[in-house]
Design a protein around this motif. Structure first.
Motif, mmCIF file in Angstrom:
data_model
loop_
_atom_site.group_PDB
_atom_site.id
_atom_site.type_symbol
_atom_site.label_atom_id
_atom_site.label_comp_id
_atom_site.label_asym_id
_atom_site.label_seq_id
_atom_site.Cartn_x
_atom_site.Cartn_y
_atom_site.Cartn_z
ATOM 1 N N PRO A 141 -5.159 -9.175 35.252
ATOM 2 C CA PRO A 141 -3.718 -8.994 35.278
ATOM 3 C C PRO A 141 -3.087 -9.464 33.972
ATOM 4 O O PRO A 141 -3.759 -10.066 33.126
ATOM 5 N N ALA A 163 -15.770 -16.848 37.599
ATOM 6 C CA ALA A 163 -14.353 -16.445 37.635
ATOM 7 C C ALA A 163 -14.098 -15.294 36.674
ATOM 8 O O ALA A 163 -13.344 -14.359 36.983
ATOM 9 N N ALA A 178 -15.386 -12.133 38.076
ATOM 10 C CA ALA A 178 -14.532 -11.595 39.146
ATOM 11 C C ALA A 178 -13.412 -10.733 38.571
ATOM 12 O O ALA A 178 -12.711 -10.061 39.328
ATOM 13 N N ARG A 179 -13.246 -10.746 37.272
ATOM 14 C CA ARG A 179 -12.251 -9.869 36.625
ATOM 15 C C ARG A 179 -12.905 -8.633 36.012
ATOM 16 O O ARG A 179 -12.217 -7.786 35.447
ATOM 17 N N SER A 234 -7.492 -16.433 34.680
ATOM 18 C CA SER A 234 -8.518 -15.457 34.294
ATOM 19 C C SER A 234 -7.920 -14.064 34.208
ATOM 20 O O SER A 234 -6.897 -13.767 34.823
ATOM 21 N N GLN A 279 -8.981 -9.739 32.608
ATOM 22 C CA GLN A 279 -9.803 -8.840 31.791
ATOM 23 C C GLN A 279 -8.990 -8.433 30.574
ATOM 24 O O GLN A 279 -7.809 -8.117 30.699
#
Lengths: 440, 367
Positions: free
Chosen positions: A216, A289, A292-293, A358, A360
């Motif tokens: 995000p 973590a 997870a992105r 976190s 991307q």
């Protein structure tokens, strides 16, 4: 556009504590990039015409970095809900190599932007003195030799020094952008930043990762009590590691106290990565973590997706390389290059409270995921902003430091994964609070 | 939650059914962490055995039920999903059976649309049933680049959605996304009083004549990162809208213009040959424009289904009521109307469901 304000050069070409103190004294805080000074001396004698730029490229072919930048300058790009035409004008090019599928000649013909035979002529547009308002150096891609460490000797430093000669002989300097890391030699990197200070020009550098979309859309709050960063990426040593390191550093540098510089770099491969990770609970937590992105994380056969376990991460990325980096203030950065497992760039950072931020850094690669690689849009825009304002949107110390992390990472691997103490990388700096990533 | 019944008529690799069953078995990433599946048992029914399903049958949490009754017996919730690739069609028979056999406490989520929602009594069943049902596709729920949404309570003037794909699958996703974007406007969804249909060059003629906003088309198109045409050959970033290239690039374009009862105009345009992604733009009556790309993460992970599992589990587990049943019915009725217009080659339609309105006080999309 910037009247040249010569300062005494540092003959050592090494970043030292003296540099830091000097930069502190200049700005009160470690702005450390001559930005303030550049802004003070910025003059635009002809404010009505768009600033002109020269672009120095290694090669221009489909999806080479130079093609992306040249086409954005000439054709425009999507920006804030419209097709945006840059308010800077590409007026000259120097292209070092012309491969079989060269597009430089096509762009020259279609847009009437001349390719000059030398860098000097591109910058002077065939005259005797500098005749552009900005310089963009895109020395990525092309046929260049590799050194013993496997580093491809792209001529970023050589292009830069040719440019500096023109600045010096013209008695004038203009803002400069350098794509990706500065050089493959640390002293050359330092010399480039020193030249920018000495000749008082805004110097923007680095990759697209810090400025692209984030998924995000989050940033580390400025002055946050961050204690550790992890970046997960793919790609090769001395090519994509710089992207992964910039992914981490654009977040880490926002921590309380700013960047303090790097104390040591330890690059390891294969099982040694996992052995080191066993001792680092928070790094393990951040690795998961970051994963997870990821939107491109390989799953076992017959599955299109499966949340990865650490066992699977190890199994799927046998060629893993990791850079374990300790900063002078105790902050930790770890870069994982998980080839075989992921095909994207993700980040996770841990605050003192244990909270994790976190995201991307979105880099869809052409041709599979995009035809135009629009992560070059925000970088093109930041270049334009820097050229128009005479003020680098973010300091070159970031890229100096990430270049250093990359070079010492490569060096560490070259020396059999030796842990390297890096007093040279005491490159302290502080960024401004404003976030510069793409979100509008 | 102890038992989830999962209905589908196929189980193709890469289909909505496969993506959702896998997440129900293995968990999924949500807001920066991997979460475990909340379902202890997943009873799958309806899809013929194939390699994709066979590979999962040994999972301890998966049961392949022999009968519908066996699957739904003691189920706390159910999911009905389209099981074929590039098709959002679910089984009306399975939906009807699920509604009939659900208790008052059972919740159901439909991923896709039953083929005959408006005509075979399903509509009445949904309105009268005691089971709570929601429906949707991932497009309206997926990430947006940038992270923008129409403001709740805003007076919307016009929206344009650019979508790719074959009829009616593309329209199913686009209308679903349209309702996700617009239902929380001031007054909620007011119903659709008129539909216009255009094909081929008539789409661009309609644009020239101002039937829909070219500015919004342009704003939506500016969010692409996959221009077609010369960009595919040499990566150039040319202004395909400003250079007048859109009609030349377009392949079999379809456009639908919806007039809502409160004056909102919504247009869905297929952009095959022009763009290779899906985008939108919207303008409020105050003159503010927003635009974004509906971001579909790459295959094979297809993480838009992780976003969808967030929505499904919020409803099935927590009871979070994001979509009204009337929304589902409007969606189904619109698609049925488009199919009728296509079949009869109608240029316009004043639909019988013009008064199908509902209120949605807040957006169901989350950044």
């Amino acid at each position: 556009m910037n009247e040249l304000i010569f300062s005494k050069s540092d003959p050592q070409g090494v970043w030292t504590r003296r540099h830091f103190l000097k930069s502190l004294s200049m700005s009160g805080i470690a702005t450390a990039c001559g930005q303030l000074s550049a802004a003070l001396h910025f003059r635009n004698p002809d404010a009505d015409r768009p600033p002109t730029v020269a672009l120095l490229a290694t090669e221009v072919r489909r999806h080479s970095h130079a093609q992306h930048f040249i086409d954005r300058l000439l054709e425009g790009y999507g920006w804030h809900g419209q097709h945006y035409f840059p308010k800077i004008k590409l007026v000259s090019m120097y292209v070092d190599q012309f491969p079989e599928k060269d597009l430089a000649r096509d762009r020259e013909r279609r847009h009437g932007v001349p390719i000059y035979p030398t860098i000097s002529e591109a910058l002077t547009r065939g005259g005797k003195a500098l005749d552009v308002d900005g310089v963009i150096i895109i020395a990525e891609h092309g046929d260049y030799p590799r050194n013993a460490k496997g580093q491809k000797r792209y001529p970023r430093y050589d292009f830069f020094k040719e440019m500096v000669k023109v600045f010096e002989s013209s008695g004038r300097s203009v803002p400069v952008f350098n794509d990706k890391h500065l050089s493959t030699d640390w002293n050359e990197c330092v010399e480039m930043v020193d030249d920018a200070k000495r000749l008082n020009f805004a110097f923007l550098a680095g990759s697209s990762l810090p400025v692209t979309w984030r998924i995000p859309a989050v940033d580390i709050p400025w002055n946050a009590n961050l204690r550790e960063s992890v970046s997960v990426c793919y790609g090769g040593v001395d090519s994509y590691d710089i992207h992964g390191l910039e992914t981490a550093q654009c977040m880490s540098e926002r921590r309380a106290g700013g960047e303090s510089g790097v104390k040591s770099v330890h690059a390891v491969r294969g099982n040694e990565v996992w052995s080191m990770l066993e001792k680092r609970d928070s790094t393990r937590e951040l690795l998961m973590a970051a994963l997870a992105r990821s939107h491109q994380c390989k799953a076992p056969d017959q599955w299109s997706f499966m949340p990865p376990t650490l066992d699977w991460v190890q199994q799927a990325s046998p060629g893993v390389v990791a850079y374990f980096i300790e900063h002078n203030d105790g902050f930790l950065t770890t870069l994982f290059m998980l080839n075989g497992l992921v095909l994207d760039f993700t980040y996770a950072g841990m605050h003192d409270s244990g909270k994790i931020t976190s995201c991307q850094m979105h880099l869809p690669m052409p041709p599979r995921q995009t035809t135009t690689a629009d992560f070059f849009n925000p970088l093109s825009h930041r270049i334009e902003e820097s050229i128009k304002s005479g003020h680098a949107v973010y300091p070159p110390e970031r890229t100096l430091l990430t270049s250093g992390m990359t070079l010492f990472g490569v060096e560490s691997l070259y020396r059999g994964s030796a842990k390297l103490l890096t007093p040279e990388l005491t490159v302290p700096y502080q960024v401004e609070p404003l976030s510069t990533y793409w979100r509008g | 939650m102890k038992k989830l019944a999962f209905f589908s008529t196929q189980f193709e690799g890469g289909s909505p059914a496969q993506h959702l069953v896998d997440r129900c078995l293995m968990g999924w990433p949500s807001e920066g962490r991997f979460i475990e599946s909340p379902f202890e048992e997943i009873a799958v029914y309806g899809a013929p055995m194939n390699q994709t399903l066979k590979h999962r049958q040994d999972h301890p949490n998966l049961t392949i039920a022999d009968t519908f009754d066996e699957a739904i017996a003691d189920a706390d919730a159910w999911i009905l999903a389209a099981g074929a690739n590039d098709d959002w069609t679910c089984s009306s028979q399975q939906l009807e059976a699920a509604i009939k056999q659900s208790s008052e406490s059972t919740r159901g989520f439909v991923v896709g649309l039953p083929e005959n929602l408006a005509t075979d009594g399903l509509e009445q069943m949904i309105l009268e049933q005691k089971t709570r049902i929601q429906a949707g596709t991932p497009l309206g729920l997926t990430w947006r680049l940038p992270e923008v949404d129409t403001p709740s309570g805003a007076e919307l003037e016009e929206t344009v959605i650019l979508i790719r794909g074959a009829f009616p699958s593309a329209e199913k996703e686009a209308v679903d996304a349209l309702l996700t974007l617009t239902s929380h406007r001031k007054g909620g969804e007011s119903g659709i009083s008129n539909i216009e249909r255009y094909r081929g060059n008539d789409v661009w003629k309609a644009a020239r004549e101002g039937h829909f906003s070219w500015d919004l088309f342009s704003a939506a198109a500016s969010r692409t990162n996959s221009k077609q045409g010369e960009a595919t050959i040499d990566g150039r970033t040319q202004d395909i809208v400003g250079l007048g290239m859109v009609p030349k690039l377009a392949k079999d374009t379809r456009a639908w213009i919806f007039k809502h009862n409160d004056g909102l105009k919504s247009t869905i345009i297929t952009v095959d040959g022009i763009l290779n992604d899906d985008n939108f733009a919207a303008r409020t009556k105050a003159g503010d424009t927003l635009s974004a790309q509906f971001y579909r993460p790459p295959k094979p992970n297809d993480h838009q289904f992780s976003r969808m599992m967030d929505r499904i589990s919020s409803f099935l587990i927590d009871g979070e009521n994001a979509f009204s049943e009337k929304r589902t019915l409007l969606w189904g009725n619109v698609i049925q109307a488009l199919q009728e217009m296509e079949l009869k080659d109608l240029a316009t339609m004043q639909p019988a469901f013009a008064n199908m309105a509902y209120d949605a006080s807040k957006s169901c999309w989350k950044p």
